[in-house]
Design a protein around this motif. Structure first.
Motif, mmCIF file in Angstrom:
data_model
loop_
_atom_site.group_PDB
_atom_site.id
_atom_site.type_symbol
_atom_site.label_atom_id
_atom_site.label_comp_id
_atom_site.label_asym_id
_atom_site.label_seq_id
_atom_site.Cartn_x
_atom_site.Cartn_y
_atom_site.Cartn_z
ATOM 1 N N LEU A 98 0.834 -1.198 0.000
ATOM 2 C CA LEU A 98 0.000 0.000 0.000
ATOM 3 C C LEU A 98 0.874 1.255 0.000
ATOM 4 O O LEU A 98 0.639 2.198 -0.770
ATOM 5 C CB LEU A 98 -0.932 0.002 1.209
ATOM 6 N N ARG A 99 1.894 1.256 0.834
ATOM 7 C CA ARG A 99 2.803 2.405 0.864
ATOM 8 C C ARG A 99 3.517 2.563 -0.474
ATOM 9 O O ARG A 99 3.640 3.675 -0.991
ATOM 10 C CB ARG A 99 3.815 2.261 1.990
ATOM 11 N N GLU A 100 3.986 1.460 -1.031
ATOM 12 C CA GLU A 100 4.704 1.519 -2.299
ATOM 13 C C GLU A 100 3.831 2.097 -3.410
ATOM 14 O O GLU A 100 4.301 2.862 -4.256
ATOM 15 C CB GLU A 100 5.186 0.124 -2.682
ATOM 16 N N ARG A 101 2.559 1.750 -3.381
ATOM 17 C CA ARG A 101 1.639 2.219 -4.419
ATOM 18 C C ARG A 101 1.367 3.720 -4.286
ATOM 19 O O ARG A 101 1.274 4.438 -5.295
ATOM 20 C CB ARG A 101 0.322 1.433 -4.325
ATOM 21 N N LEU A 102 1.260 4.202 -3.048
ATOM 22 C CA LEU A 102 0.809 5.569 -2.844
ATOM 23 C C LEU A 102 1.933 6.593 -2.685
ATOM 24 O O LEU A 102 1.727 7.791 -2.934
ATOM 25 C CB LEU A 102 -0.091 5.645 -1.609
ATOM 26 N N GLU A 103 3.094 6.159 -2.276
ATOM 27 C CA GLU A 103 4.140 7.112 -1.884
ATOM 28 C C GLU A 103 4.552 8.096 -2.981
ATOM 29 O O GLU A 103 4.612 9.313 -2.722
ATOM 30 C CB GLU A 103 5.367 6.366 -1.362
ATOM 31 N N PRO A 104 4.851 7.663 -4.198
ATOM 32 C CA PRO A 104 5.316 8.631 -5.203
ATOM 33 C C PRO A 104 4.321 9.769 -5.456
ATOM 34 O O PRO A 104 4.678 10.952 -5.419
ATOM 35 C CB PRO A 104 5.525 7.767 -6.451
ATOM 36 N N GLY A 105 3.071 9.404 -5.719
ATOM 37 C CA GLY A 105 2.070 10.425 -6.019
ATOM 38 C C GLY A 105 1.756 11.308 -4.829
ATOM 39 O O GLY A 105 1.554 12.523 -4.973
#
Length: 219
Positions: free
Chosen positions: A46-53
């Motif tokens: 979940l963190r990996e998916r959301l962190e960049p944006g």
């Protein structure tokens, strides 16, 4: 010649701040929904998916924090979790611990979580003192995220009331106005006697902010 701010100009300023927040929460909602629809979700995925944006969005200096807060039991490896970045350094929270005690906080009791859970709609909570993250007056915008009819959490973003004061107070003073929430409580006011969070008892006119539970009240 300097243009005098009108009440409509004040409304526009409010909409220009919160409009992009709503757009970002919609983006997070789509990202989270796609991840959960693909299969079991962990804290790391979940963190990996959301962190960049999220970190890109939080380059906006007018925000103090934002991210996604999970509903109990939807992750495979943690019951409660905040994929949330907070403060000027955008520190990652993860677990919500009470200041001083270190005990886990059940954030599902907070209005910014309970209200969108109950209504299924965009929610704007505040002004309130955020004792978990900032110890300052904040406004929290949250949006529920559903997958298969089940709420898996809320996307959200925080704005310090101090930031809104810096942004809006000059115009509100020129217009003789007050920004109030959906319950008629002052957020930022041209009236020095009207404290943040105090109810506005009289107003000759109320101009609603488009798509937001906020209004600019004229004294």
């Amino acid at each position: 010649m300097t243009k005098t701010m009108t009440p409509i100009d004040c409304v526009t300023q409010v909409e220009q701040h919160f409009g992009p927040i709503v757009t970002e929460l919609e983006r997070v909602r789509s990202e989270v929904a796609a991840l959960f629809e693909a299969g079991p979700v962990t804290t790391a995925s979940l963190r990996e998916r959301l962190e960049p944006g999220s970190l890109e969005f939080l380059r906006n200096p007018n925000l103090i924090g934002g991210g996604f807060v999970v509903a109990p039991g939807v992750l495979t490896d943690r019951r409660l979790y905040l994929v949330w970045w907070q403060g000027e350094e955008r520190d990652f929270l993860g677990d919500a611990d009470a200041p001083g005690t270190g005990e886990a906080i059940d954030y599902t009791r907070q209005p910014w979580y309970r209200t969108p859970e109950r209504t299924g709609e965009l929610t704007l909570v505040g002004p309130y003192v955020d004792f978990v993250c900032t110890d300052e007056y904040v406004m929290t915008t949250t949006m529920p995220v559903y997958v298969g009819g089940r709420m898996v959490g809320v996307a959200g973003a925080d704005t310090l009331v101090e930031t809104l004061e810096t942004m809006l107070l000059p115009g509100l003073r020129e217009a003789g106005a007050t920004l109030v929430n959906g319950h008629g409580k002052a957020i930022v006011s041209a009236d020095p006697q009207l404290a943040t969070g105090s109810p506005l008892t009289t107003a000759r006119d109320m101009i609603p902010c488009r798509g937001l539970p906020l209004s600019v009240a004229l004294s």
